[in-house]
Design an enzyme around this catalytic site. Structure first.
Site, PDB file in Angstrom:
ATOM      1  N   ASP A   1       0.718  -1.115   0.142  1.00  0.00           N
ATOM      2  CA  ASP A   1      -0.021   0.043   0.194  1.00  0.00           C
ATOM      3  C   ASP A   1       0.698   1.217   0.203  1.00  0.00           C
ATOM      4  OD1 ASP A   1       1.000   0.032   2.487  1.00  0.00           O
ATOM      5  OD2 ASP A   1      -1.038   0.064   3.572  1.00  0.00           O
ATOM      6  N   SER A   2       2.119   1.019   0.203  1.00  0.00           N
ATOM      7  CA  SER A   2       3.049   2.187  -0.327  1.00  0.00           C
ATOM      8  C   SER A   2       2.779   2.580  -1.455  1.00  0.00           C
ATOM      9  CB  SER A   2       4.663   1.650  -0.312  1.00  0.00           C
ATOM     10  OG  SER A   2       4.758   0.544  -0.828  1.00  0.00           O
TER      11      SER A   2
ATOM     12  N   ASP B   1      -1.248  -6.259  -0.358  1.00  0.00           N
ATOM     13  CA  ASP B   1      -1.062  -5.459   1.058  1.00  0.00           C
ATOM     14  C   ASP B   1      -2.582  -5.099   1.255  1.00  0.00           C
ATOM     15  OD1 ASP B   1       0.084  -4.708   3.278  1.00  0.00           O
ATOM     16  OD2 ASP B   1       1.160  -3.101   2.225  1.00  0.00           O
TER      17      ASP B   1
ATOM     18  N   LYS C   1      -0.948  -9.503   3.033  1.00  0.00           N
ATOM     19  CA  LYS C   1      -0.438  -9.021   4.211  1.00  0.00           C
ATOM     20  C   LYS C   1      -1.052  -8.099   4.939  1.00  0.00           C
ATOM     21  CE  LYS C   1       3.042  -5.557   3.843  1.00  0.00           C
ATOM     22  NZ  LYS C   1       2.503  -4.792   4.743  1.00  0.00           N
TER      23      LYS C   1
ATOM     24  N   GLU D   1      -1.142  -5.423   8.556  1.00  0.00           N
ATOM     25  CA  GLU D   1      -0.255  -5.019   9.887  1.00  0.00           C
ATOM     26  C   GLU D   1      -0.884  -5.133  11.230  1.00  0.00           C
ATOM     27  OE1 GLU D   1       0.203  -0.733   9.001  1.00  0.00           O
ATOM     28  OE2 GLU D   1       1.054  -1.018   6.922  1.00  0.00           O
TER      29      GLU D   1
ATOM     30  N   GLU E   1       9.238  -3.764  10.331  1.00  0.00           N
ATOM     31  CA  GLU E   1       9.880  -2.676   9.903  1.00  0.00           C
ATOM     32  C   GLU E   1      10.189  -1.649  11.034  1.00  0.00           C
ATOM     33  OE1 GLU E   1       6.953  -0.974   7.080  1.00  0.00           O
ATOM     34  OE2 GLU E   1       8.129   0.789   7.081  1.00  0.00           O
TER      35      GLU E   1
HETATM   36  O1  KIV Z   1       3.453  -1.121   1.695  1.00  0.00           O
HETATM   37  C1  KIV Z   1       4.810  -1.595   1.621  1.00  0.00           C
HETATM   38  O2  KIV Z   1       5.514  -1.382   0.702  1.00  0.00           O
HETATM   39  C2  KIV Z   1       5.087  -2.314   2.720  1.00  0.00           C
HETATM   40  C3  KIV Z   1       6.610  -2.515   2.904  1.00  0.00           C
HETATM   41  C4  KIV Z   1       7.434  -1.453   3.358  1.00  0.00           C
HETATM   42  C5  KIV Z   1       7.053  -3.710   3.559  1.00  0.00           C
HETATM   43  O3  KIV Z   1       4.532  -2.712   3.607  1.00  0.00           O
END
Ligand code: KIV
Length: 277
Positions: free
Chosen positions: A42-43, A81, A111, A113, A180
């Site tokens: 989600d970056s 994510d 993934k 969090e 992280e």
């Molecule tokens: O969103 C993302 O790119 C991430 C990485 C930093 C692991 O969660």
């Protein structure tokens, strides 16, 4: 690459290589380079869509980019994510959105969090046969709670809590865990205590693998660069150079040259002139 082969890499002591991707050509290049895991992170919100942080990112945006990545990568394990508010409201919603990543986004796993507060969602998603990667330490979706993008687990009590969360996520069935921005020796300790592989970002060399945000590694995101990033290229500078050169070529009429133009047979041209003049 499967979740099982990642576990086997850890057992053999072979570092796991993970990168983010958000589009077809990047996924293709990473896959061809032999990257083990591609994360549609989600970056995306920050490095591609220009948001201030990851909070505005939606499932629809993630799925759009996940589909492009899945068309480019054939060997890597693909992880979608789950964005903010796609899994926090209820375990049922978490499962529905995780399922969308596999059904509509072409991903192999998801993934999310958080630690103990996410166990319900983790259990429910894994119960449906969807592999889950955890993410502890600096969890960008909680920046307002954490007080900004700052390292985590630097006191004995927060470090102990992080280790407990890691063990809980492993027990719940997560196949891997992102750590992280946590102290290197804490990440190493967690990695030793867990049977599942840890993937570090700003967490030292003691993790079982490493991940970077691809736009940081390529020098493509110039707004800010975290301390833990190593820049392997200056794509932003290279793009600027190419765009400036193109502008200059257009303005001086040196582009397009003859080799960039389409020709027409002389006889056809003469016939056209006869018709129109
Ligand atoms: O969103 C993302 O790119 C991430 C990485 C930093 C692991 O969660």
């Amino acid at each position: 690459m499967t979740t099982l082969s990642l576990r086997q890499k850890k057992e053999r002591g072979e570092p796991i290589v993970m990168l983010t991707a958000y589009d077809y050509p990047t996924a293709l290049a990473e896959d061809q380079a032999g990257v083990d895991v591609i994360l549609v992170g989600d970056s995306l919100g920050m490095v591609v869509l220009g948001y201030e942080n990851t909070l505005p990112v939606t499932m629809e945006e993630m799925l759009h980019h996940a589909r492009a990545v899945s068309r480019g990568a054939k060997s890597a394990l693909l992880v979608g994510d789950l964005p903010f508010m796609s899994y926090q409201v209820s375990a049922e919603e978490a499962l529905r959105n995780a399922g969308r990543f596999l059904q509509q986004g072409g991903m192999d796993a998801v993934k999310l969090e958080g630690g103990r507060e996410r166990l319900d969602a983790v259990h429910t998603i894994i119960g449906a046969g969807i592999p889950v990667m955890g993410h502890l330490g600096l969890t960008p979706q909680s920046i307002h709670q954490l007080g900004g993008f700052r390292p985590q687990g630097r006191t004995a009590s927060t470090a102990k809590r992080l280790l407990e969360d890691a063990l809980l996520l492993e027990e719940a069935g997560c196949f891997s865990l992102v750590l992280e921005s946590v102290p290197a020796r804490l990440a190493e300790l967690v990695s030793k205590k867990l049977a599942i592989p840890t993937i570090g970002i700003g967490a030292g060399v003691g993790c079982d693998g490493q991940v970077l945000v691809t736009h940081d590694l390529l020098g493509l995101f110039d707004r800010f660069t975290p301390k833990f990033v190593k820049k392997y290229a200056d794509f932003h500078g290279e793009m600027q150079r190419a765009f400036t050169e193109f502008k200059s070529d257009v303005e001086s009429k040196t582009f397009p040259a003859a080799e960039h133009s389409v020709e027409m047979a002389e006889a056809e041209w003469q016939e056209l002139l006869k018709e129109v003049e």
